[in-house]
Write an enzyme that holds these catalytic residues in place. Structure first.
Site, PDB file in Angstrom:
ATOM      1  N   ASP A   1      -0.669  -2.796   9.928  1.00  0.00           N
ATOM      2  CA  ASP A   1      -0.802  -3.574   8.683  1.00  0.00           C
ATOM      3  C   ASP A   1      -0.015  -4.876   8.783  1.00  0.00           C
ATOM      4  O   ASP A   1       0.808  -5.199   7.935  1.00  0.00           O
ATOM      5  CB  ASP A   1      -0.312  -2.752   7.495  1.00  0.00           C
ATOM      6  CG  ASP A   1      -0.758  -3.348   6.156  1.00  0.00           C
ATOM      7  OD1 ASP A   1      -1.709  -4.166   6.157  1.00  0.00           O
ATOM      8  OD2 ASP A   1      -0.161  -3.018   5.119  1.00  0.00           O
TER       9      ASP A   1
ATOM     10  N   GLY B   1       0.797  -1.219   0.000  1.00  0.00           N
ATOM     11  CA  GLY B   1       0.000   0.000   0.000  1.00  0.00           C
ATOM     12  C   GLY B   1       0.826   1.264   0.000  1.00  0.00           C
ATOM     13  O   GLY B   1       0.344   2.328  -0.392  1.00  0.00           O
TER      14      GLY B   1
END
Length: 552
Positions: A397, A283
């Site tokens: 994450d 990301g």
């Protein structure tokens, strides 16, 4: 002559057309409309669900602090290299998008990066793309687009806008540069004319010599525009030369590795960020292998420029991140940050990531000693971030692809601190959910309120994947009710007295079974909805050390 001029004006109009930004309510509506125009047989865009999470956390989507989409990267499979660009795709599969690009893409007015390369998209490239004034990188290569250029339908297979070349013309409007690049890419095509029969020419009212004249005139006009703008830009640069000195590109190094690191040596070692050296997508950007010398190999994470605002704050945050050191954290060696390029330099780990390990693990890698070691290493890294860092570092994450391995199966947590570094709020209530669909804690997804217990939840998901043959959102769960995931499945197996079926083939038989059950209970406790019941990572370390097998 009038016909030539009319065709020329129509052709030039392609580059100045723009959308009204009020036709859609927000970027989420645009993304959903785009999704409906794609053919997605493999569920690449399954996370694009308005009822599941904030659209800024959808696969391939990156937003700025105002929740505006600034990057959309949905690269498919490059058959020439045999590599997969969808980060969640399985090896040896063709996870491509089909269909066409909807013109609504023109409403993503803040987008800077748009990559739909190596898919099976067809039809015409929407002219609305050329109205995206902030677009800096456009990668549409490897598709089957057909463009109509002055009555001739042209097959476009190779289309890539080079961000390095565009950055040299940063003083120009995005439309002018993209327009020139488009013309040049069409002019360079070897796979061109689909139909040029005399009958087709008569239908369109233009003869080949007229078509050539129009295209040539268009190229000349745009070249003249570029020259004029370049002249104006040069004059402006000369006026400001006393203030704006040419600062050399430098690398800030935190660790003495015995050899000097320069911007040129790092970029050259990545093959100028070539796909052949790309070892991962995430990301925050892509990661590349950089072999400066046989004894000095690094992993370079190239960040998406434009995601971070505030140069001084960036340097302060990255300097603080340099102080975060632990044997089970990937080591930050240095970084480079400028207006046109940002990347972080880490030590390179040759064992790959845990996601690939789980997919391809051999019989030797199924030993309980190895799996226990990986689980304990990751728990120790998280306990350090939560308990020993001041202020505490929340990862946000945690997933198998962010856990790296060396050749001895030592585990290292990567991407720690990047959620905060690259634009999320410093408070515990964020403007958008960081993380990956399937690993995000339910309270974080619903309220955007994050704590260390959200990391604990993600850790529990990783442990369930490590000991089983299932993914967080395994395709085999589709027959169950909506929302059924690996946690629901493990609870179901346990309640039916089938705990041994949770474990990957061969693991239960080799045992020790009592320790395997304890780890299963730990993973399920980490993933309960109640935050007060979830253990701390310090507690998880203590439990895993208690059942630690004899050393490798």
């Amino acid at each position: 002559m009038k016909r030539n001029l009319l065709a020329l004006f129509l052709f030039l109009d392609l580059f100045v057309f723009s959308f009204s930004e009020n036709a859609f309510n927000d970027d989420e509506d645009v993304l959903l409309k785009l999704k409906s125009s794609f053919i997605d047989p493999n569920g690449v865009l399954s996370s694009w669900d308005p009822n599941s999470s904030n659209y800024c956390s959808w696969f391939g989507v990156s937003c700025n602090s105002d929740s505006r989409v600034v990057s959309l990267i949905l690269r498919g499979c490059d058959d020439l290299k045999g590599s997969l660009h969808f980060s969640d795709s399985s090896s040896c599969s063709r996870r491509r998008l089909g269909g066409q690009i909807s013109p609504v893409v023109g409403f993503l007015s803040e987008i800077r990066v748009l990559s739909l390369a190596f898919n099976d998209l067809e039809g015409e490239i929407p002219k609305e793309i050329w109205g995206l004034k902030k677009l800096e990188v456009l990668d549409l290569q490897g598709n089957n687009f057909i463009e109509e250029i002055s009555g001739i339908r042209v097959l476009i297979k190779r289309f890539l806008v080079d961000p390095l070349k565009i950055s040299r013309f940063s003083g120009f409007s995005g439309n002018a540069v993209l327009g020139i690049r488009k013309l040049l890419s069409v002019a360079d095509e070897g796979e061109e004319e689909v139909s040029t029969s005399s009958e087709d020419v008569r239908k369109n009212g233009l003869y080949p010599i007229e078509i050539a004249s129009i295209v040539s005139a268009s190229v000349i006009v745009f070249v003249l525009i570029v020259l004029v703008l370049l002249f104006l830009y040069t004059r402006k640069w000369k006026r400001n030369s006393q203030v704006q000195v040419d600062v050399p590109k430098e690398i800030k190094v935190f660790v003495d590795i015995g050899v000097p690191l320069t911007y040129e040596s790092i970029v050259r070692a990545t093959g100028y960020f070539s796909n052949s050296n790309c070892i991962g997508h995430g990301g925050f950007g892509s990661t590349y292998k950089a072999e400066v010398s046989p004894d000095n190999v690094f992993a370079v994470k190239r960040l998406s420029v434009g995601r971070f605002q505030g140069d001084q704050q960036f340097h302060a945050e990255i300097s603080a991140l340099e102080m975060v050191r632990h044997p089970n954290l990937v080591m930050l060696i240095g970084y480079h940050a400028s207006e046109s390029e940002m990347f972080l330099i880490y030590n390179y780990l040759s064992g790959g990531n845990l996601e690939d390990f789980i997919k391809e693990r051999s019989k030797s890698a199924l030993e309980w000693k190895i799996l226990h070691k990986i689980a304990l290493d990751v728990a120790r890294a998280l306990a350090y971030l939560h308990e020993q860092c001041s202020p505490k570092v929340l990862h946000r994450d945690i997933k198998p692809s962010n856990i790296l391995l060396d050749n001895n199966y030592n585990a290292y947590l990567s991407d720690f601190g990047l959620s905060k570094l690259l634009g999320t709020s410093q408070s515990h209530v964020t403007t958008g959910v960081a993380g990956t669909f399937g690993y995000v804690a339910p309270e974080y997804a619903m309220t955007c309120r994050v704590s260390e217990k959200a990391d604990v939840y993600s850790y529990g998901i990783v442990i369930l994947e490590l000991i089983s043959d299932k993914k967080a959102l395994d395709p085999s769960f589709s027959s169950h009710e909506n929302g059924f995931n690996i946690v629901s499945w493990a609870h179901m197996m346990l309640s039916k007295g089938k705990a041994k079926e949770v474990f990957t083939a061969g693991l239960w038989e080799s045992g020790p079974q009592d320790d395997l059950i304890e780890v299963l209970h730990l993973a399920l406790k980490c993933t309960v909805d109640s935050l007060s019941i979830r253990p701390t990572m310090k507690h998880a370390v203590k439990l895993l050390k208690r059942i630690q097998p004899s050393r490798l």
